[in-house]
Design a protein around this motif. Sequence first.
Motif, mmCIF file in Angstrom:
data_model
loop_
_atom_site.group_PDB
_atom_site.id
_atom_site.type_symbol
_atom_site.label_atom_id
_atom_site.label_comp_id
_atom_site.label_asym_id
_atom_site.label_seq_id
_atom_site.Cartn_x
_atom_site.Cartn_y
_atom_site.Cartn_z
ATOM 1 N N ASN A 50 -87.244 -63.594 -32.087
ATOM 2 C CA ASN A 50 -86.158 -64.584 -32.121
ATOM 3 C C ASN A 50 -86.585 -65.949 -32.645
ATOM 4 O OD1 ASN A 50 -83.297 -65.236 -31.346
ATOM 5 N ND2 ASN A 50 -84.319 -66.732 -30.027
ATOM 6 N N LEU A 51 -87.867 -66.297 -32.518
ATOM 7 C CA LEU A 51 -88.320 -67.643 -32.860
ATOM 8 C C LEU A 51 -89.263 -67.580 -34.066
ATOM 9 C CD1 LEU A 51 -88.165 -70.642 -31.967
ATOM 10 C CD2 LEU A 51 -90.262 -70.226 -30.649
ATOM 11 N N HIS A 52 -88.988 -68.424 -35.071
ATOM 12 C CA HIS A 52 -89.722 -68.368 -36.328
ATOM 13 C C HIS A 52 -89.982 -69.790 -36.833
ATOM 14 C CE1 HIS A 52 -87.908 -64.327 -36.157
ATOM 15 N NE2 HIS A 52 -86.772 -64.978 -35.955
ATOM 16 N N LEU B 86 -82.173 -63.818 -34.108
ATOM 17 C CA LEU B 86 -82.755 -62.546 -33.686
ATOM 18 C C LEU B 86 -82.933 -61.627 -34.885
ATOM 19 C CD1 LEU B 86 -83.675 -60.755 -31.316
ATOM 20 C CD2 LEU B 86 -81.327 -59.891 -31.202
ATOM 21 N N THR B 87 -84.168 -61.250 -35.162
ATOM 22 C CA THR B 87 -84.422 -60.301 -36.244
ATOM 23 C C THR B 87 -84.227 -58.877 -35.728
ATOM 24 O OG1 THR B 87 -86.796 -60.473 -35.726
ATOM 25 C CG2 THR B 87 -85.965 -61.763 -37.580
ATOM 26 N N ILE B 88 -83.549 -58.076 -36.534
ATOM 27 C CA ILE B 88 -83.245 -56.691 -36.169
ATOM 28 C C ILE B 88 -83.967 -55.794 -37.174
ATOM 29 C CG2 ILE B 88 -81.423 -55.018 -35.703
ATOM 30 C CD1 ILE B 88 -79.475 -57.337 -35.402
ATOM 31 N N ASP B 89 -85.190 -55.417 -36.843
ATOM 32 C CA ASP B 89 -86.019 -54.668 -37.783
ATOM 33 C C ASP B 89 -85.844 -53.162 -37.672
ATOM 34 O OD1 ASP B 89 -87.907 -56.632 -39.268
ATOM 35 O OD2 ASP B 89 -87.925 -57.341 -37.206
ATOM 36 N N VAL C 61 -78.489 -70.644 -36.023
ATOM 37 C CA VAL C 61 -77.751 -71.167 -37.165
ATOM 38 C C VAL C 61 -77.608 -70.124 -38.271
ATOM 39 C CG1 VAL C 61 -77.794 -72.857 -39.054
ATOM 40 C CG2 VAL C 61 -78.372 -73.570 -36.731
ATOM 41 N N LEU C 62 -78.715 -69.508 -38.653
ATOM 42 C CA LEU C 62 -78.706 -68.671 -39.851
ATOM 43 C C LEU C 62 -77.781 -67.469 -39.745
ATOM 44 C CD1 LEU C 62 -82.378 -68.641 -41.179
ATOM 45 C CD2 LEU C 62 -80.436 -70.048 -41.859
ATOM 46 N N GLU C 63 -77.595 -66.943 -38.545
ATOM 47 C CA GLU C 63 -76.708 -65.790 -38.413
ATOM 48 C C GLU C 63 -75.242 -66.173 -38.618
ATOM 49 O OE1 GLU C 63 -77.488 -67.299 -34.183
ATOM 50 O OE2 GLU C 63 -78.591 -67.055 -36.063
ATOM 51 N N HIS C 64 -74.950 -67.477 -38.609
ATOM 52 C CA HIS C 64 -73.570 -67.942 -38.740
ATOM 53 C C HIS C 64 -73.155 -68.242 -40.176
ATOM 54 C CE1 HIS C 64 -72.694 -68.570 -34.394
ATOM 55 N NE2 HIS C 64 -74.011 -68.710 -34.327
ATOM 56 N N THR C 65 -74.087 -68.239 -41.093
ATOM 57 C CA THR C 65 -73.740 -68.653 -42.452
ATOM 58 C C THR C 65 -73.414 -67.467 -43.359
ATOM 59 O OG1 THR C 65 -74.505 -69.795 -44.458
ATOM 60 C CG2 THR C 65 -76.190 -68.709 -43.122
ATOM 61 N N PRO C 66 -72.348 -67.575 -44.160
ATOM 62 C CA PRO C 66 -72.062 -66.543 -45.146
ATOM 63 C C PRO C 66 -72.883 -66.728 -46.417
ATOM 64 C CG PRO C 66 -70.360 -68.194 -45.244
ATOM 65 C CD PRO C 66 -71.279 -68.600 -44.116
ATOM 66 N N GLU C 67 -73.620 -67.852 -46.495
ATOM 67 C CA GLU C 67 -74.428 -68.177 -47.667
ATOM 68 C C GLU C 67 -75.848 -68.523 -47.235
ATOM 69 O OE1 GLU C 67 -71.188 -70.135 -50.686
ATOM 70 O OE2 GLU C 67 -72.001 -71.434 -49.119
ATOM 71 N N PRO C 68 -76.654 -67.524 -46.881
ATOM 72 C CA PRO C 68 -77.982 -67.818 -46.325
ATOM 73 C C PRO C 68 -78.886 -68.594 -47.267
ATOM 74 C CG PRO C 68 -77.728 -65.469 -46.803
ATOM 75 C CD PRO C 68 -76.371 -66.075 -46.898
ATOM 76 N N THR D 135 -83.839 -59.245 -40.877
ATOM 77 C CA THR D 135 -85.098 -58.613 -40.494
ATOM 78 C C THR D 135 -86.193 -59.637 -40.770
ATOM 79 O OG1 THR D 135 -85.419 -57.746 -42.725
ATOM 80 C CG2 THR D 135 -84.264 -56.315 -41.144
ATOM 81 N N ARG D 136 -87.401 -59.363 -40.300
ATOM 82 C CA ARG D 136 -88.509 -60.260 -40.640
ATOM 83 C C ARG D 136 -88.721 -60.282 -42.152
ATOM 84 N NH1 ARG D 136 -93.225 -60.229 -36.016
ATOM 85 N NH2 ARG D 136 -91.846 -60.465 -34.217
#
Length: 254
Positions: A241-243, A194-197, A165-172, A220-221
């Motif tokens: 990926n899971l948080h 998916l976090t990209i650190d 979900v979160l990667e799809h929002t322009p307003e996190p 990122t984390r």
Amino acid sequence: MESYANGKWNSRAPVVRILTCKVCNEPAPLYGVTDFNKSCEERRGRYLPLTGVPVYYHRCDSCGLIFTSAFDHWSKGDYLQHIYNDDYVLVDPDYIDTRPAGNAVLILDFIKKGHALRCLDYGGGNGKLTSLLREGGVDGHSWDPMDEGGASPSGSFDFISAFEVLEHTPEPLATIQRALGLLNGRGVLLLSTLTIDHVSPRGMDNWYIAPRNGHITLYTRRSLQTMFAGFGYRVHHFNDNLHMALKDDPSWLS
């Protein structure tokens, strides 16, 4: 900067070199550019024809958030027309059955010690996951912002899932605030993104940076922790990926 404006695509929009991070408000210089049709399926060797529409991403110097402002002013209709349309299955075939089935197994195990928990799948897409949870005896509810007929969720919930979900929002920040506002005092939010650190300079080849999938905000984390801390929540990372976000551990989580 916009690649889409006034109801039409605009490939000649000016590019702003430095924006403000959508999570921590620190400077976010221009990071890279890709074609609108870049999708997650490219990691499987499946490529869509190029559109010639550039989508520029920025990366925060502080928390590492990668994001684009190209869709900030889109309406729901714009998203439904250009991203979440009938062709979306071509760029995310797993969302129909495979992902909901796997997530249902995960949730049923995760909340197995709970009793009569009220659960919400936030950004629940086609509602398949919630249907599977109900078959498993869970008081499950689903809501998705792109569902034209779905009523907004009401009341509070013991458990909220937000898968992809979160990667799809322009307003996190606004998205998280709304989701957390639906949790009760000892509720738990389980989310996947998916976090990209570790990214290289101009590392736009990362498969998860995919505007055609609607992946417009990548974390990122540190950016996740910063975002949730602003609302008084701590974050536990099970993997990249899971948080999980929560304030206090509920008894059923022990």
